[in-house]
Design a protein around this motif. Sequence first.
Motif, mmCIF file in Angstrom:
data_model
loop_
_atom_site.group_PDB
_atom_site.id
_atom_site.type_symbol
_atom_site.label_atom_id
_atom_site.label_comp_id
_atom_site.label_asym_id
_atom_site.label_seq_id
_atom_site.Cartn_x
_atom_site.Cartn_y
_atom_site.Cartn_z
ATOM 1 N N SER A 3 0.839 -1.193 0.000
ATOM 2 C CA SER A 3 0.000 0.000 0.000
ATOM 3 C C SER A 3 0.872 1.240 0.000
ATOM 4 C CB SER A 3 -0.940 0.021 1.207
ATOM 5 O OG SER A 3 -0.208 0.128 2.398
ATOM 6 N N THR A 5 0.676 5.423 1.095
ATOM 7 C CA THR A 5 -0.078 6.457 1.805
ATOM 8 C C THR A 5 0.547 7.814 1.546
ATOM 9 O OG1 THR A 5 -0.662 4.906 3.562
ATOM 10 C CG2 THR A 5 -0.915 7.251 4.039
ATOM 11 N N TYR A 25 5.107 3.928 2.359
ATOM 12 C CA TYR A 25 4.607 2.725 1.725
ATOM 13 C C TYR A 25 4.755 1.531 2.647
ATOM 14 C CZ TYR A 25 9.422 1.305 0.924
ATOM 15 O OH TYR A 25 10.727 0.932 1.119
ATOM 16 N N GLU B 44 -5.516 2.626 -10.295
ATOM 17 C CA GLU B 44 -5.395 1.240 -9.838
ATOM 18 C C GLU B 44 -5.106 0.338 -11.028
ATOM 19 O OE1 GLU B 44 -8.399 1.233 -5.968
ATOM 20 O OE2 GLU B 44 -8.153 -0.548 -7.229
#
Lengths: 115, 115
Positions: A3, A5, A25, B44
């Motif tokens: 992920s 951020t 991350y 994405e």
Amino acid sequence: AQSVTQLDSQVPVFEEAPVELRCNYSSSVSVYLFWYVQYPNQGLQLLLKYLSGSTLVESINGFEAEFNKSQTSFHLRKPSVHISDTAEYFCAVMPLDTGGFKTIFGAGTRLFVKA
Amino acid sequence: GAGVSQSPRYKVAKRGQDVALRCDPISGHVSLFWYQQALGQGPEFLTYFQNEAQLDKSGLPSDRFFAERPEGSVSTLKIQRTQQEDSAVYLCASSRYSGRADTQYFGPGTRLTVL
């Protein structure tokens, strides 16, 4: 799972002031790191990337980013911004795992440079 | 030379309709990526092609999404039985080689609105 951020959704700053756009991350494997920029009414374009070697990488227009492995961060900085730097900036990682080609993007930070 | 182009730029579909989105990559580029960008979010990853081979489709959200690149150049993303949650900007990117560190060049996107 990986992920990204981006801690600030919007950053207003005056012209000629310094700016830092933060990116953290999470990944269990090594990653390549990227910053992309999207100027108003234009497509995404690569600003800079970290693959290996020196942890400090620079772009041609004065931005720099430093890879910090211990803090899993890749913050973007510029010592003096211009009006023309107004854009949305996306941090992204590409995990170097089993051969996939997935790039994972953060939600973006909108930089607004004021005169 | 010309950059990545996408068509149509805007598409409005009624729920349940099928849509086809086209991507023309930069000539000679080996790699092609599709991304979905919802409002206020980062892109994405959907899928990746190396020439005509679809090597990574891990990001396709459901079996209603299908992508092809039959001759290794133009690609089409097809969405069957569109739903409101499919509303997004669909981005295509290409890169010259097949390496994961290679620079991706993005198109302007197709904005899909499902009513």
